[in-house]
Motif scaffolding. Structure first.
Motif, PDB file in Angstrom:
ATOM      1  N   ARG A   1      70.074  66.776  60.977  1.00  0.00           N
ATOM      2  CA  ARG A   1      71.403  66.400  61.458  1.00  0.00           C
ATOM      3  C   ARG A   1      72.369  67.573  61.390  1.00  0.00           C
ATOM      4  NH1 ARG A   1      73.437  60.864  58.888  1.00  0.00           N
ATOM      5  NH2 ARG A   1      75.199  61.433  60.211  1.00  0.00           N
ATOM      6  N   MET A   2      72.297  68.338  60.303  1.00  0.00           N
ATOM      7  CA  MET A   2      73.195  69.488  60.164  1.00  0.00           C
ATOM      8  C   MET A   2      72.927  70.532  61.243  1.00  0.00           C
ATOM      9  SD  MET A   2      73.202  69.900  56.007  1.00  0.00           S
ATOM     10  CE  MET A   2      74.250  71.352  56.011  1.00  0.00           C
ATOM     11  N   LEU A   3      71.663  70.802  61.522  1.00  0.00           N
ATOM     12  CA  LEU A   3      71.325  71.779  62.560  1.00  0.00           C
ATOM     13  C   LEU A   3      71.736  71.281  63.939  1.00  0.00           C
ATOM     14  CD1 LEU A   3      67.814  72.866  61.233  1.00  0.00           C
ATOM     15  CD2 LEU A   3      69.911  74.234  61.221  1.00  0.00           C
TER      16      LEU A   3
ATOM     17  N   ALA B   1      75.416  71.695  64.207  1.00  0.00           N
ATOM     18  CA  ALA B   1      75.770  73.102  64.387  1.00  0.00           C
ATOM     19  C   ALA B   1      75.577  73.528  65.841  1.00  0.00           C
ATOM     20  CB  ALA B   1      74.924  73.980  63.470  1.00  0.00           C
ATOM     21  N   GLU B   2      74.508  73.031  66.469  1.00  0.00           N
ATOM     22  CA  GLU B   2      74.281  73.331  67.880  1.00  0.00           C
ATOM     23  C   GLU B   2      75.383  72.735  68.752  1.00  0.00           C
ATOM     24  OE1 GLU B   2      70.409  71.878  68.684  1.00  0.00           O
ATOM     25  OE2 GLU B   2      69.381  73.455  67.556  1.00  0.00           O
ATOM     26  N   LEU B   3      75.812  71.516  68.396  1.00  0.00           N
ATOM     27  CA  LEU B   3      76.893  70.882  69.158  1.00  0.00           C
ATOM     28  C   LEU B   3      78.200  71.649  69.012  1.00  0.00           C
ATOM     29  CD1 LEU B   3      76.235  67.082  68.479  1.00  0.00           C
ATOM     30  CD2 LEU B   3      75.743  68.380  70.553  1.00  0.00           C
TER      31      LEU B   3
ATOM     32  N   LEU C   1      72.405  77.707  57.159  1.00  0.00           N
ATOM     33  CA  LEU C   1      71.657  77.220  58.324  1.00  0.00           C
ATOM     34  C   LEU C   1      70.312  77.908  58.472  1.00  0.00           C
ATOM     35  CD1 LEU C   1      74.513  76.874  60.979  1.00  0.00           C
ATOM     36  CD2 LEU C   1      73.511  75.107  59.527  1.00  0.00           C
ATOM     37  N   THR C   2      70.233  79.180  58.129  1.00  0.00           N
ATOM     38  CA  THR C   2      68.952  79.884  58.263  1.00  0.00           C
ATOM     39  C   THR C   2      67.899  79.286  57.343  1.00  0.00           C
ATOM     40  OG1 THR C   2      70.063  81.948  58.874  1.00  0.00           O
ATOM     41  CG2 THR C   2      67.800  82.121  58.059  1.00  0.00           C
ATOM     42  N   THR C   3      68.281  79.036  56.099  1.00  0.00           N
ATOM     43  CA  THR C   3      67.327  78.442  55.156  1.00  0.00           C
ATOM     44  C   THR C   3      66.934  77.036  55.588  1.00  0.00           C
ATOM     45  OG1 THR C   3      68.238  79.744  53.332  1.00  0.00           O
ATOM     46  CG2 THR C   3      66.957  77.803  52.746  1.00  0.00           C
ATOM     47  N   LEU C   4      67.904  76.260  56.056  1.00  0.00           N
ATOM     48  CA  LEU C   4      67.587  74.906  56.510  1.00  0.00           C
ATOM     49  C   LEU C   4      66.668  74.934  57.723  1.00  0.00           C
ATOM     50  CD1 LEU C   4      71.035  73.109  56.123  1.00  0.00           C
ATOM     51  CD2 LEU C   4      69.021  72.902  54.659  1.00  0.00           C
ATOM     52  N   ARG C   5      66.915  75.872  58.643  1.00  0.00           N
ATOM     53  CA  ARG C   5      66.050  75.970  59.825  1.00  0.00           C
ATOM     54  C   ARG C   5      64.625  76.356  59.421  1.00  0.00           C
ATOM     55  NH1 ARG C   5      69.292  78.706  62.438  1.00  0.00           N
ATOM     56  NH2 ARG C   5      70.291  77.028  63.598  1.00  0.00           N
ATOM     57  N   LEU C   6      64.492  77.249  58.457  1.00  0.00           N
ATOM     58  CA  LEU C   6      63.170  77.619  57.947  1.00  0.00           C
ATOM     59  C   LEU C   6      62.479  76.410  57.308  1.00  0.00           C
ATOM     60  CD1 LEU C   6      64.045  81.053  56.295  1.00  0.00           C
ATOM     61  CD2 LEU C   6      62.599  80.713  58.307  1.00  0.00           C
ATOM     62  N   PHE C   7      63.241  75.674  56.515  1.00  0.00           N
ATOM     63  CA  PHE C   7      62.681  74.502  55.847  1.00  0.00           C
ATOM     64  C   PHE C   7      62.190  73.471  56.854  1.00  0.00           C
ATOM     65  CE2 PHE C   7      63.526  70.184  54.198  1.00  0.00           C
ATOM     66  CZ  PHE C   7      62.571  70.147  53.196  1.00  0.00           C
ATOM     67  N   VAL C   8      62.978  73.185  57.890  1.00  0.00           N
ATOM     68  CA  VAL C   8      62.583  72.209  58.910  1.00  0.00           C
ATOM     69  C   VAL C   8      61.320  72.671  59.634  1.00  0.00           C
ATOM     70  CG1 VAL C   8      63.255  71.154  61.115  1.00  0.00           C
ATOM     71  CG2 VAL C   8      64.891  71.258  59.223  1.00  0.00           C
ATOM     72  N   THR C   9      61.270  73.942  59.980  1.00  0.00           N
ATOM     73  CA  THR C   9      60.092  74.466  60.679  1.00  0.00           C
ATOM     74  C   THR C   9      58.840  74.332  59.833  1.00  0.00           C
ATOM     75  OG1 THR C   9      61.489  76.053  61.859  1.00  0.00           O
ATOM     76  CG2 THR C   9      59.121  76.488  61.836  1.00  0.00           C
ATOM     77  N   ILE C  10      58.958  74.626  58.535  1.00  0.00           N
ATOM     78  CA  ILE C  10      57.802  74.486  57.636  1.00  0.00           C
ATOM     79  C   ILE C  10      57.354  73.032  57.558  1.00  0.00           C
ATOM     80  CG2 ILE C  10      57.044  74.689  55.234  1.00  0.00           C
ATOM     81  CD1 ILE C  10      58.981  77.106  55.032  1.00  0.00           C
ATOM     82  N   CYS C  11      58.306  72.124  57.447  1.00  0.00           N
ATOM     83  CA  CYS C  11      57.959  70.691  57.379  1.00  0.00           C
ATOM     84  C   CYS C  11      57.245  70.237  58.641  1.00  0.00           C
ATOM     85  CB  CYS C  11      59.216  69.859  57.156  1.00  0.00           C
ATOM     86  SG  CYS C  11      59.997  70.082  55.549  1.00  0.00           S
ATOM     87  N   GLU C  12      57.697  70.719  59.786  1.00  0.00           N
ATOM     88  CA  GLU C  12      57.121  70.280  61.055  1.00  0.00           C
ATOM     89  C   GLU C  12      55.787  70.947  61.341  1.00  0.00           C
ATOM     90  OE1 GLU C  12      60.264  71.123  63.788  1.00  0.00           O
ATOM     91  OE2 GLU C  12      61.347  69.251  63.340  1.00  0.00           O
ATOM     92  N   ASP C  13      55.631  72.193  60.880  1.00  0.00           N
ATOM     93  CA  ASP C  13      54.414  72.943  61.182  1.00  0.00           C
ATOM     94  C   ASP C  13      53.411  72.920  60.039  1.00  0.00           C
ATOM     95  OD1 ASP C  13      53.053  74.717  63.112  1.00  0.00           O
ATOM     96  OD2 ASP C  13      53.231  76.205  61.510  1.00  0.00           O
ATOM     97  N   GLY C  14      53.908  72.657  58.813  1.00  0.00           N
ATOM     98  CA  GLY C  14      53.012  72.600  57.667  1.00  0.00           C
ATOM     99  C   GLY C  14      52.639  73.948  57.085  1.00  0.00           C
TER     100      GLY C  14
END
Length: 301
Positions: free
Chosen positions: A79-81, A84-86, A12-25
């Motif tokens: 979706r996975m994140l 996980a929150e749910l 989850l940590t790596t996925l959260r980092l990846f999503v943040t990079i995609c959204e922030d560039g």
């Protein structure tokens, strides 16, 4: 079956980092949010790409660009994140003694007209269940249930439900709301085509009622004289009261809002104005709490 090293890299940590990079560039914000050095973030991404065997991000002058493979991972990572929150939310509720949470999406018509009383009756018998209800337009309800963001949804019967299971929930009747001094006031009923010489107040562009009104005007080859879009039924009635135009709302909504504003309601005689609201789920194998709610709502008609 996925190789074990891929599953390890989909933490989850790596996925959260990846999503943040995609959204922030950029790597910078992701590193700052996670309190990790940018070099460590970059190393995680390189290892993730090596594990998956694809390039996810490309460095450009203005930051990081997402590749087609990256877009695919981004969709699933979100979706996975979310799931996980749910999980964390539901487990926290169980710790408090709540035995089930039902995630539910519904359109405005269902929420305003029927769900308050129906949910009250359900929770009176199932007080250990919590309901997380979110309002969305009917198309958004279907998409949300398909994507697993909710256990069930309620949408307009005209909405394509694709592969979702669909059950009848309620029926309603659309009426025209107007001031008592409007030229059309006093009629026992009206065909929509006979109203197109007058101004209209419309719901937001994604609503199923607005789509029906717009499509009917197009089908008879007449322009819809729309003066303003508003976000809800109370605003439609308020605009009609201010002589901004005719509004189209369900009959029960008029009883809640329009009557107290000294407006009048004239039923629409068109077949599309007699509507169904439907319950949608991904399949019949729902969590126990959600199954109980679906059974309750399906008997409400």
């Amino acid at each position: 079956m996925l190789p074990p090293n891929i599953l390890r890299r989909l933490d989850l940590t790596t996925l959260r980092l990846f999503v943040t990079i995609c959204e922030d560039g950029t790597l910078t914000k992701a590193a700052r949010n996670a309190a990790i050095a940018p070099s460590a973030v970059s190393k995680r991404l390189v290892e993730l790409e090596q594990s998956l065997g694809v390039t996810l991000l490309v460095r450009q002058a203005r930051g990081m660009a997402v590749t087609p493979a990256g877009e695919t991972l981004l969709h699933h990572a979100r979706r996975m994140l979310h799931n996980a929150e749910l999980i964390a939310l539901e487990l926290a509720e169980h710790a408090k003694g709540v035995r089930g949470i039902v995630r539910m999406l519904a359109n405005l018509s269902a929420i305003v007209q029927f769900l308050p009383e129906d949910l009250r009756a359900f929770l009176a018998r199932q007080d250990a269940i919590k309901i997380d209800l979110e309002e969305r337009p009917s198309g958004g309800v279907v998409r949300g249930v398909e994507e697993g963001l909710a256990d069930l949804g309620i949408c307009a019967g005209t909405t394509p439900t694709r592969s979702l299971r669909s059950l009848l929930y309620r029926r309603d009747q659309l009426v025209l709301v107007m001031r008592p001094d409007h030229p059309l006031a006093g009629r026992p009923e009206l065909a929509f085509r006979d109203t197109l010489d007058y101004d209209f107040v419309g719901l937001h562009a994604e609503s199923s009622i607005y789509a029906s009104v717009r499509n009917e005007a197009q089908s008879v080859g007449r322009p819809l004289r729309l003066r303003v879009h508003v976000p809800g039924f109370d605003a439609v009635c308020r605009m009609a009261q201010a002589d901004m135009g005719l509004g189209v709302v369900p009959r029960e909504v008029f009883a809640l809002f329009g009557a107290s504003m000294d407006l009048v309601a004239v039923p629409l005689s068109d077949s599309w104005a007699r509507r169904e609201l439907r319950i949608v789920t991904r399949d019949a194998s729902l969590p126990p709490a959600a199954s109980l709610l679906v059974a309750h709502l399906a008997q409400a008609e």
